[in-house]
Design a protein around this motif. Sequence first.
Motif, PDB file in Angstrom:
ATOM      1  N   GLN A 173       0.850  -1.180   0.000  1.00 19.09           N
ATOM      2  CA  GLN A 173       0.000   0.000   0.000  1.00 19.09           C
ATOM      3  C   GLN A 173       0.890   1.235   0.000  1.00 19.09           C
ATOM      4  N   PRO A 174       0.432   2.348  -0.549  1.00 16.85           N
ATOM      5  CA  PRO A 174       1.228   3.572  -0.455  1.00 16.85           C
ATOM      6  C   PRO A 174       1.391   3.958   1.014  1.00 16.85           C
ATOM      7  N   ALA A 175       2.610   4.235   1.425  1.00 18.74           N
ATOM      8  CA  ALA A 175       2.872   4.506   2.838  1.00 18.74           C
ATOM      9  C   ALA A 175       2.532   5.942   3.215  1.00 18.74           C
ATOM     10  N   GLY A 176       2.253   6.807   2.245  1.00 20.21           N
ATOM     11  CA  GLY A 176       2.002   8.199   2.561  1.00 20.21           C
ATOM     12  C   GLY A 176       0.578   8.479   2.989  1.00 20.21           C
ATOM     13  N   GLU A 177      -0.296   7.489   2.964  1.00 25.28           N
ATOM     14  CA  GLU A 177      -1.702   7.718   3.269  1.00 25.28           C
ATOM     15  C   GLU A 177      -2.114   6.967   4.516  1.00 25.28           C
ATOM     16  N   PRO A 178      -2.483   7.695   5.600  1.00 24.77           N
ATOM     17  CA  PRO A 178      -2.976   6.991   6.780  1.00 24.77           C
ATOM     18  C   PRO A 178      -4.247   6.225   6.416  1.00 24.77           C
ATOM     19  N   GLY A 233      13.777   8.010  10.061  1.00 23.54           N
ATOM     20  CA  GLY A 233      14.811   8.137   9.036  1.00 23.54           C
ATOM     21  C   GLY A 233      14.740   9.487   8.351  1.00 23.54           C
ATOM     22  N   ASP A 234      15.506   9.609   7.273  1.00 23.48           N
ATOM     23  CA  ASP A 234      15.592  10.835   6.497  1.00 23.48           C
ATOM     24  C   ASP A 234      14.344  10.948   5.609  1.00 23.48           C
ATOM     25  N   PRO A 235      13.469  11.932   5.874  1.00 25.50           N
ATOM     26  CA  PRO A 235      12.219  12.038   5.121  1.00 25.50           C
ATOM     27  C   PRO A 235      12.437  12.139   3.610  1.00 25.50           C
ATOM     28  N   GLN A 236      13.472  12.865   3.179  1.00 24.07           N
ATOM     29  CA  GLN A 236      13.716  13.008   1.738  1.00 24.07           C
ATOM     30  C   GLN A 236      14.059  11.662   1.114  1.00 24.07           C
ATOM     31  N   ARG A 237      14.895  10.872   1.803  1.00 24.85           N
ATOM     32  CA  ARG A 237      15.256   9.559   1.265  1.00 24.85           C
ATOM     33  C   ARG A 237      14.038   8.629   1.255  1.00 24.85           C
ATOM     34  N   ILE A 238      13.273   8.656   2.337  1.00 23.07           N
ATOM     35  CA  ILE A 238      12.094   7.789   2.430  1.00 23.07           C
ATOM     36  C   ILE A 238      11.112   8.128   1.309  1.00 23.07           C
ATOM     37  N   ASN A 239      10.832   9.420   1.100  1.00 20.71           N
ATOM     38  CA  ASN A 239       9.918   9.831   0.032  1.00 20.71           C
ATOM     39  C   ASN A 239      10.472   9.473  -1.340  1.00 20.71           C
ATOM     40  N   ALA A 240      11.780   9.641  -1.536  1.00 20.20           N
ATOM     41  CA  ALA A 240      12.394   9.308  -2.819  1.00 20.20           C
ATOM     42  C   ALA A 240      12.282   7.812  -3.109  1.00 20.20           C
ATOM     43  N   VAL A 241      12.540   6.995  -2.085  1.00 22.62           N
ATOM     44  CA  VAL A 241      12.478   5.553  -2.257  1.00 22.62           C
ATOM     45  C   VAL A 241      11.061   5.097  -2.572  1.00 22.62           C
ATOM     46  N   LEU A 242      10.079   5.735  -1.925  1.00 19.98           N
ATOM     47  CA  LEU A 242       8.684   5.372  -2.136  1.00 19.98           C
ATOM     48  C   LEU A 242       8.096   6.025  -3.378  1.00 19.98           C
ATOM     49  N   GLY A 243       8.864   6.916  -4.014  1.00 24.31           N
ATOM     50  CA  GLY A 243       8.383   7.570  -5.217  1.00 24.31           C
ATOM     51  C   GLY A 243       7.395   8.684  -4.943  1.00 24.31           C
TER      52      GLY A 243
END
Length: 166
Positions: free
Chosen positions: A29-34, A153-163
């Motif tokens: 599931q997309p991790a950015g959506e609660p 973790g590093d929010p920029q890396r996490i967002n980049a990895v998740l697209g």
Amino acid sequence: SVRPGKPGPAAPPRGPVAAPPAQRTNSPQPAGEPGTAAGAQLQLIPAPADGAVDAADEAVDLLLDSGRAPGEILVLTTGETHPWAVHERSFGEASYWAQHDAADDVFYADATAERATGRPVVVVAVNGGSDEVTGRALPAAMARAGTLLIVCGDPQRINAVLGAPA
């Protein structure tokens, strides 16, 4: 005064504390959506890779202080293995996984450990590892989390990895 990188107060448990294992889903599931997966809430704790394990440990302490049972918490690392897991594995794999199966204490595992099953709260320390490992670990952790997924973790890396857009 709150130290940088220290998580805010843990959210109190909502509704029934233990979600039935049948609610787990294996579809990423997309991790950015609660509210994705089995209704898990996502909390991001910004931390550098070399501070992600410390941030995860602090999050666990806050969860325990807020009344979470130790057996409800799974901690995963994407890079170097958590020191607790290294110590426990020194007694053998059978003993290590028996503690996981007993589910009466916080359990620490590598994010790639498919044998680690879901718990109400999953804490992920993004403490290194390849983008590929992290990219697989985060959706898998969301699927394992019953009510709360905490990513340190590093929010920029996490967002980049998740697209996700930066």
